[in-house]
Every structure is written in C-alpha cells, then in structure tokens.
Scaffold this motif. Sequence first.
Motif, PDB file in Angstrom:
ATOM      1  N   GLU A   1       3.329  -0.876   4.797  1.00  0.00           N
ATOM      2  CA  GLU A   1       3.766  -2.249   4.949  1.00  0.00           C
ATOM      3  C   GLU A   1       2.761  -2.994   5.812  1.00  0.00           C
ATOM      4  N   LEU A   2       2.628  -4.264   5.582  1.00  0.00           N
ATOM      5  CA  LEU A   2       1.732  -5.116   6.357  1.00  0.00           C
ATOM      6  C   LEU A   2       2.592  -6.136   7.086  1.00  0.00           C
ATOM      7  N   ILE A   3       2.607  -6.029   8.413  1.00  0.00           N
ATOM      8  CA  ILE A   3       3.398  -6.943   9.240  1.00  0.00           C
ATOM      9  C   ILE A   3       2.445  -7.871   9.976  1.00  0.00           C
ATOM     10  N   ALA A  24       1.520 -10.431   3.397  1.00  0.00           N
ATOM     11  CA  ALA A  24       2.338  -9.676   4.349  1.00  0.00           C
ATOM     12  C   ALA A  24       3.655  -9.213   3.739  1.00  0.00           C
ATOM     13  N   THR A  25       4.052  -8.013   4.103  1.00  0.00           N
ATOM     14  CA  THR A  25       5.375  -7.504   3.765  1.00  0.00           C
ATOM     15  C   THR A  25       6.413  -8.224   4.611  1.00  0.00           C
ATOM     16  N   ALA A  47       8.597  -2.436  12.420  1.00  0.00           N
ATOM     17  CA  ALA A  47       7.881  -1.508  11.542  1.00  0.00           C
ATOM     18  C   ALA A  47       8.781  -0.353  11.123  1.00  0.00           C
ATOM     19  N   SER A  48       8.590   0.114   9.906  1.00  0.00           N
ATOM     20  CA  SER A  48       9.386   1.238   9.432  1.00  0.00           C
ATOM     21  C   SER A  48       8.530   2.464   9.124  1.00  0.00           C
ATOM     22  N   GLY A  49       7.208   2.333   9.191  1.00  0.00           N
ATOM     23  CA  GLY A  49       6.323   3.435   8.854  1.00  0.00           C
ATOM     24  C   GLY A  49       6.238   4.499   9.920  1.00  0.00           C
ATOM     25  N   GLU A  50       5.703   5.646   9.528  1.00  0.00           N
ATOM     26  CA  GLU A  50       5.510   6.763  10.445  1.00  0.00           C
ATOM     27  C   GLU A  50       4.308   6.525  11.362  1.00  0.00           C
ATOM     28  N   ARG A 105       0.779   7.780  15.631  1.00  0.00           N
ATOM     29  CA  ARG A 105       2.022   8.234  14.987  1.00  0.00           C
ATOM     30  C   ARG A 105       3.166   7.670  15.821  1.00  0.00           C
ATOM     31  N   ARG A 106       4.097   7.058  15.164  1.00  0.00           N
ATOM     32  CA  ARG A 106       5.192   6.375  15.837  1.00  0.00           C
ATOM     33  C   ARG A 106       6.230   7.364  16.366  1.00  0.00           C
TER      34      ARG A 106
END
Length: 189
Positions: A1-3, A24-25, A47-50, A105-106
């Motif tokens: 995703e692009l924030i 942008a997402t 953000a929802s990504g890892e 890494r989140r």
Amino acid sequence: ELIVVDTVGEEKTDGSLHVAKEYATKLLRFEWCNNFAAARNCFVEQASGEWLLFVDDDEWFEDAQEIIEFFNTGESDRYGQGSYFIRNYSQTGSYNDVPSVRLVRRTPGTKFVGKIHEQITETFPPRKEFTCYAHHTGYAFRTKEEREKHFLRNVPLLEEELKTKGYTPHLCAQLIQELYSMEQTREKG
C-alpha cells in the motif's frame, strides 16, 4: 500500500497532492504542528503492511530494484530492518551519502519519536544493507531566505527537544550544526 501524509493542505499544494490522489492507497490529512514524529506516526497508525518504508516529499529513488527484489525473493523473511543511502544535496550541487534505516519490519510498538530529526523505535536486527540510494534535495536551497527559513524552523524545535529530553550528545550536535550553518549563511550574505 502507498500512504501519503499531506501536511500542507489543498490550498498550499505545489501540485504533488494531485499526483498523490492518483496513486496513493490512502491519503491522510495531517494538520502540521511542528512535530515530524507525529506526522510520521499518522501513517504508521494507518499502515497495514508487515514492513514500513518511508520517504519524504523531497526524496526519490534512483533505482529501487534492489529493494523490490528483497521482497520478491523472500530474502526479507530473514531480516528485521534495512538501510539504504540518503544522498543529501547542497545548494552547490555537492552531496554526501548517509546510510539510514528507512525500512523496518513493523511491530506493535513501532513508532517515531522526536519533534525533529525523528527516529523510529523498535527496530530489530539483523539489518539488510542496500547499496541503492534516494536523492534528497531538502538542503539544496534556492535562496538565502529559504535557507534562513529552514534554520528558523529547526533551531526552536531542537531547543525544545533539549529542554524536554536533556542535553544528549546527539541533540547538542544537531543544534550546533544548525547554528553553524545558519552563521555561515549569514556571513556569506
């Protein structure tokens, strides 16, 4: 995703907001409050990504293929963070390359701290060191007035950080660098 985090608003955009809307997402509006960490945390919370990779509006990659392959090949499974070079340009066109951790890494505790020259918390080894770089023109001022405005924004933020966090070597060095650069600019008139 692009924030994309918009800190200036529709009325002050230079046209980049229109581009952001196209790609942008998520487009987040953040009311600027002289706190760089708060602006970055706005995107971290959404953000929802890892993994998180963050760039500023005055930065761009020459070639990000190395980072893309890092994820596409699964090599990312073995790492907790990544660093690449930020190529900081001056108004003369000269530059210096600074290695920076900008890919992490989140974790549940991942966030940014520091009103200025913010840093990310909870980065875990091992670190992948990329050879690629992102151009950064944030110090390539077109006029003496632009440069002065930059210093006048940064110095009070650093002084505030020193008062609240104490006189750490890191913050003292940043303030000295800003004051020295400001004095050099004024002397060159």
